[in-house]
Design a protein around this motif. Structure first.
Motif, PDB file in Angstrom:
ATOM      1  N   VAL A  33       0.836  -1.211   0.000  1.00 58.76           N
ATOM      2  CA  VAL A  33       0.000   0.000   0.000  1.00 58.76           C
ATOM      3  C   VAL A  33       0.867   1.256   0.000  1.00 58.76           C
ATOM      4  N   VAL A  34       1.895   1.281   0.856  1.00 61.41           N
ATOM      5  CA  VAL A  34       2.759   2.463   0.934  1.00 61.41           C
ATOM      6  C   VAL A  34       3.502   2.681  -0.376  1.00 61.41           C
ATOM      7  N   ASN A  35       4.030   1.598  -0.954  1.00 59.77           N
ATOM      8  CA  ASN A  35       4.730   1.735  -2.233  1.00 59.77           C
ATOM      9  C   ASN A  35       3.790   2.181  -3.341  1.00 59.77           C
ATOM     10  N   SER A  36       2.565   1.671  -3.316  1.00 58.36           N
ATOM     11  CA  SER A  36       1.588   2.061  -4.333  1.00 58.36           C
ATOM     12  C   SER A  36       1.201   3.527  -4.196  1.00 58.36           C
ATOM     13  N   VAL A  37       1.011   3.974  -2.953  1.00 58.50           N
ATOM     14  CA  VAL A  37       0.688   5.389  -2.736  1.00 58.50           C
ATOM     15  C   VAL A  37       1.854   6.277  -3.165  1.00 58.50           C
ATOM     16  N   SER A  38       3.070   5.872  -2.821  1.00 54.97           N
ATOM     17  CA  SER A  38       4.243   6.646  -3.240  1.00 54.97           C
ATOM     18  C   SER A  38       4.338   6.709  -4.757  1.00 54.97           C
ATOM     19  N   SER A  39       4.063   5.575  -5.411  1.00 57.98           N
ATOM     20  CA  SER A  39       4.067   5.551  -6.874  1.00 57.98           C
ATOM     21  C   SER A  39       2.984   6.470  -7.425  1.00 57.98           C
ATOM     22  N   GLY A  40       1.824   6.464  -6.766  1.00 62.58           N
ATOM     23  CA  GLY A  40       0.750   7.368  -7.198  1.00 62.58           C
ATOM     24  C   GLY A  40       1.130   8.823  -7.029  1.00 62.58           C
ATOM     25  N   MET A  41       1.861   9.140  -5.947  1.00 57.01           N
ATOM     26  CA  MET A  41       2.335  10.508  -5.743  1.00 57.01           C
ATOM     27  C   MET A  41       3.280  10.930  -6.868  1.00 57.01           C
ATOM     28  N   VAL A 392      -4.220  -8.778   0.192  1.00 55.41           N
ATOM     29  CA  VAL A 392      -4.711  -7.675   1.034  1.00 55.41           C
ATOM     30  C   VAL A 392      -4.155  -6.334   0.557  1.00 55.41           C
ATOM     31  N   GLY A 393      -2.876  -6.306   0.184  1.00 58.62           N
ATOM     32  CA  GLY A 393      -2.264  -5.064  -0.283  1.00 58.62           C
ATOM     33  C   GLY A 393      -2.899  -4.545  -1.556  1.00 58.62           C
ATOM     34  N   ILE A 394      -3.150  -5.431  -2.532  1.00 57.37           N
ATOM     35  CA  ILE A 394      -3.790  -5.008  -3.784  1.00 57.37           C
ATOM     36  C   ILE A 394      -5.204  -4.506  -3.513  1.00 57.37           C
ATOM     37  N   ALA A 395      -5.941  -5.228  -2.651  1.00 55.78           N
ATOM     38  CA  ALA A 395      -7.301  -4.787  -2.304  1.00 55.78           C
ATOM     39  C   ALA A 395      -7.273  -3.415  -1.637  1.00 55.78           C
ATOM     40  N   GLY A 396      -6.300  -3.221  -0.723  1.00 62.30           N
ATOM     41  CA  GLY A 396      -6.192  -1.919  -0.059  1.00 62.30           C
ATOM     42  C   GLY A 396      -5.830  -0.799  -1.023  1.00 62.30           C
ATOM     43  N   ALA A 397      -4.936  -1.089  -1.974  1.00 63.71           N
ATOM     44  CA  ALA A 397      -4.534  -0.068  -2.946  1.00 63.71           C
ATOM     45  C   ALA A 397      -5.701   0.332  -3.841  1.00 63.71           C
ATOM     46  N   TYR A 398      -6.467  -0.669  -4.293  1.00 68.48           N
ATOM     47  CA  TYR A 398      -7.608  -0.355  -5.148  1.00 68.48           C
ATOM     48  C   TYR A 398      -8.712   0.354  -4.375  1.00 68.48           C
ATOM     49  N   ALA A 399      -8.894  -0.029  -3.107  1.00 69.97           N
ATOM     50  CA  ALA A 399      -9.889   0.669  -2.280  1.00 69.97           C
ATOM     51  C   ALA A 399      -9.491   2.125  -2.076  1.00 69.97           C
ATOM     52  N   LEU A 400      -8.202   2.353  -1.856  1.00 69.58           N
ATOM     53  CA  LEU A 400      -7.722   3.717  -1.678  1.00 69.58           C
ATOM     54  C   LEU A 400      -7.914   4.533  -2.949  1.00 69.58           C
ATOM     55  N   ILE A 444      -3.524  23.164  -9.290  1.00 69.75           N
ATOM     56  CA  ILE A 444      -4.024  22.089 -10.133  1.00 69.75           C
ATOM     57  C   ILE A 444      -4.522  20.978  -9.219  1.00 69.75           C
ATOM     58  N   GLU A 445      -5.720  20.472  -9.495  1.00 72.57           N
ATOM     59  CA  GLU A 445      -6.261  19.367  -8.713  1.00 72.57           C
ATOM     60  C   GLU A 445      -5.966  18.051  -9.419  1.00 72.57           C
ATOM     61  N   ILE A 446      -5.417  17.099  -8.660  1.00 75.28           N
ATOM     62  CA  ILE A 446      -5.054  15.793  -9.203  1.00 75.28           C
ATOM     63  C   ILE A 446      -5.707  14.713  -8.344  1.00 75.28           C
ATOM     64  N   ALA A 447      -6.364  13.753  -8.982  1.00 80.98           N
ATOM     65  CA  ALA A 447      -6.964  12.643  -8.240  1.00 80.98           C
ATOM     66  C   ALA A 447      -5.867  11.670  -7.809  1.00 80.98           C
ATOM     67  N   LEU A 448      -5.884  11.308  -6.543  1.00 80.48           N
ATOM     68  CA  LEU A 448      -4.877  10.393  -6.010  1.00 80.48           C
ATOM     69  C   LEU A 448      -5.175   8.969  -6.462  1.00 80.48           C
ATOM     70  N   THR A 449      -4.162   8.270  -6.929  1.00 79.47           N
ATOM     71  CA  THR A 449      -4.277   6.856  -7.274  1.00 79.47           C
ATOM     72  C   THR A 449      -3.189   6.078  -6.541  1.00 79.47           C
ATOM     73  N   ALA A 450      -3.363   4.761  -6.483  1.00 77.11           N
ATOM     74  CA  ALA A 450      -2.361   3.898  -5.842  1.00 77.11           C
ATOM     75  C   ALA A 450      -2.115   2.702  -6.758  1.00 77.11           C
ATOM     76  N   PRO A 451      -1.425   2.897  -7.860  1.00 77.05           N
ATOM     77  CA  PRO A 451      -1.208   1.793  -8.811  1.00 77.05           C
ATOM     78  C   PRO A 451      -0.248   0.750  -8.243  1.00 77.05           C
ATOM     79  N   VAL A 452      -0.578  -0.510  -8.458  1.00 75.40           N
ATOM     80  CA  VAL A 452       0.267  -1.617  -8.017  1.00 75.40           C
ATOM     81  C   VAL A 452       1.050  -2.122  -9.224  1.00 75.40           C
ATOM     82  N   SER A 453       2.339  -1.968  -9.179  1.00 73.13           N
ATOM     83  CA  SER A 453       3.181  -2.348 -10.305  1.00 73.13           C
ATOM     84  C   SER A 453       3.743  -3.750 -10.121  1.00 73.13           C
ATOM     85  N   ALA A 454       4.292  -4.290 -11.205  1.00 66.77           N
ATOM     86  CA  ALA A 454       4.930  -5.607 -11.137  1.00 66.77           C
ATOM     87  C   ALA A 454       6.130  -5.571 -10.192  1.00 66.77           C
ATOM     88  N   ALA A 455       6.829  -4.438 -10.155  1.00 69.89           N
ATOM     89  CA  ALA A 455       7.979  -4.300  -9.260  1.00 69.89           C
ATOM     90  C   ALA A 455       7.543  -4.400  -7.799  1.00 69.89           C
TER      91      ALA A 455
END
Length: 492
Positions: A33-41, A392-400, A444-455
């Motif tokens: 989740v943290v890595n996905s949020v950081s990637s989204g940032m 659980v991490g993928i579910a949390g990232a998509y929920a976020l 500028i308004e940007i929608a936050l995403t949390a993409p889960v990458s293969a890495a």
């Protein structure tokens, strides 16, 4: 024998295995989740920079405009002819915006620098249009007996003095300002227009270097009710709108895009540009390319995407810092705790199996075989925990992503751009606030995403394996110290 015994022992100790796997799963899920949020940032910030720079732009070359007191451009000045009767008046001022102009030859100089893949010039213009009419006043004679009236005997009266006054009249003018960007139609793969998509009509043709055609930003076209085929007049020249462009994120670099040569003609800026957009051969060598340009093209300001990113503030920057700093250390702390707990639980399980392992050694199992058996069980627990953690991490990232709020990226006036008056590079960072060229920050308004990458998934698998190895190392060390005599002592 190894796998048969492994399967039997894991079934027999399902609860203990599930506790170990759940602890590892929690730590791994948090890391995902943290890595996905950081990637989204990072993606959000890239979108902000891309909407300002243009796709593929690594840096820009500009020249800061000196103040008017030091020979810089003064504000727009309008002149109107006095006319008898009601006369409509209209006047356009078209002038370069934001930066001092550079010779078009600068583009070639920049392109010749080592490490530069390509360079394209652009001309940012500000158009101020004043449109309205003068209404002359009407002379009204004074009524008899009014103060100052008579045959010149009153105060101010005298021979030849007007016996009345002018009433009414005045002027009613509308002021409209917008931005126009001169685009190199032969190189449309670089520059601000690349941050927008043509959603109606077409883009420029390579042959339209001096054509009277324009591409309008979608928001501006909606405001002015323009569509493909409409005509827009800029300083007496009529342009046909051939396309509508929608910005991918944030505001567009300009309200209208026209061929570069035509923009130079309108603004009396022959062979001039305000910005040179640069793409480097290697993104890892941007610093070296910047230094080379500054050294060999003196008098210019080179700004990279890293420089521009430093001007981003607001909730996007705050969230990015939180995900990068707090999130990283929180993930490390949880992982360390999960690994330690898994190791201690494994050691505890081994301690409860003293009789079992002692008996196995008495039957001929060597310490290495016992250790491999314990490590194998721990590895399975780790892999099960990894699978649970990934789910659980993928579910949390998509929920976020689904419930994420919009974040605001505030870009300081120092950033500048084709639409602005600062010293930075990118398209539309700072808009001219009016004829005087006052600038303002842009949000500028940007929608936050949390993409889960293969890495990220690969990292989770690696952590699962690492967790299993750590737990297995604890348990294997304890098992290797057991002796057959320990089992015999505990036989009742």
């Amino acid at each position: 024998m190894f796998f048969t015994y492994l399967r039997r022992e894991l079934r027999r100790r399902r609860k203990a295995a599930l506790v170990v796997a759940s602890g590892l799963a929690l730590g791994i899920a948090l890391v995902i989740v943290v890595n996905s949020v950081s990637s989204g940032m990072r993606e959000a910030q890239d979108k902000v920079l891309e909407s300002l720079y243009g796709l593929g732009t690594d840096m820009t070359v500009t020249k800061a405009a000196p103040p008017a007191s030091e020979g810089g451009r003064a504000g727009p000045r309008f002149r109107f002819d006095a006319q008898d009767g009601d006369e409509e008046q209209s006047n356009d001022i078209v002038m370069p915006q934001g930066f001092e102009t550079l010779a078009s030859s600068t583009v070639g100089k920049v392109a010749d620098q080592s490490g530069v893949a390509t360079a394209v010039g652009g001309l940012s213009l500000s158009v101020v249009k004043v449109d309205g009419e003068f209404k002359p006043g009407e002379f009204k004679p004074r009524e008899n007996g009014a103060s100052g009236g008579g045959d010149g005997g009153g105060a101010g009266g005298g021979i030849g003095a007007p016996q009345g006054e002018v009433r009414g009249g005045g002027a009613d003018f509308d002021v409209d300002s917008y931005t126009v960007y001169g685009t190199d139609t032969t190189r449309q793969d670089l520059g601000p227009l690349t941050s927008s998509k043509i959603t109606d009509g077409r883009t420029f043709k390579a042959t339209e270097t001096d054509a009277k055609v324009a591409v309008a930003d979608a928001a501006y076209a909606k405001e002015k009710k323009y569509k493909v085929g409409s005509e827009v007049t800029v300083k007496g020249t009529k342009f046909e709108i051939v396309g509508i462009a929608t910005a991918d994120s944030g505001d567009a670099a300009a309200n209208l895009y026209i061929p570069l040569k035509r923009a130079q003609t309108l603004s009396d800026s022959k062979d001039k540009v305000t910005t040179v957009y640069v793409q480097a051969d290697d993104s890892q060598q941007i610093g070296a390319v910047k230094s080379a340009i500054q050294k060999n093209v003196p008098g210019t300001t080179v700004t990279t995407s890293a420089d521009l990113a430093d001007t981003v503030s607001g909730s996007l920057s705050t969230a990015s810092d939180l995900a990068t700093n707090v999130g990283k250390w929180l993930s490390v702390a949880v992982l360390v705790a999960a690994f330690v707990v898994a190791g201690l639980l494994t050691v505890s399980a081994v301690s409860r199996r003293v009789q079992e392992f002692g008996t196995l050694k008495a039957l001929g199992w060597k310490s290495g075989r016992v250790t491999r058996q314990v490590v194998g069980e721990a590895m399975v627990n780790g892999l099960v925990g990894g699978a649970l953690g990934i789910a659980v991490g993928i579910a949390g990232a998509y929920a976020l992503t689904a419930v994420s709020p919009s974040l605001t990226a505030q870009l300081g006036a120092a950033a500048g751009g084709p639409g602005g008056g600062g010293g930075g590079p990118a398209g539309g960072l700072v808009r001219a606030g009016g004829p005087g060229g006052q600038s303002a920050d842009k949000a500028i308004e940007i929608a936050l995403t949390a993409p889960v990458s293969a890495a990220t998934i690969a990292l989770a698998v690696g952590l699962a394996v690492t967790g299993g190895l750590i737990a297995g190392a604890f348990g294997g060390w304890r098992a290797s110290r057991l002796r057959p005599a320990d089992a015999l002592r505990r036989v009742e």
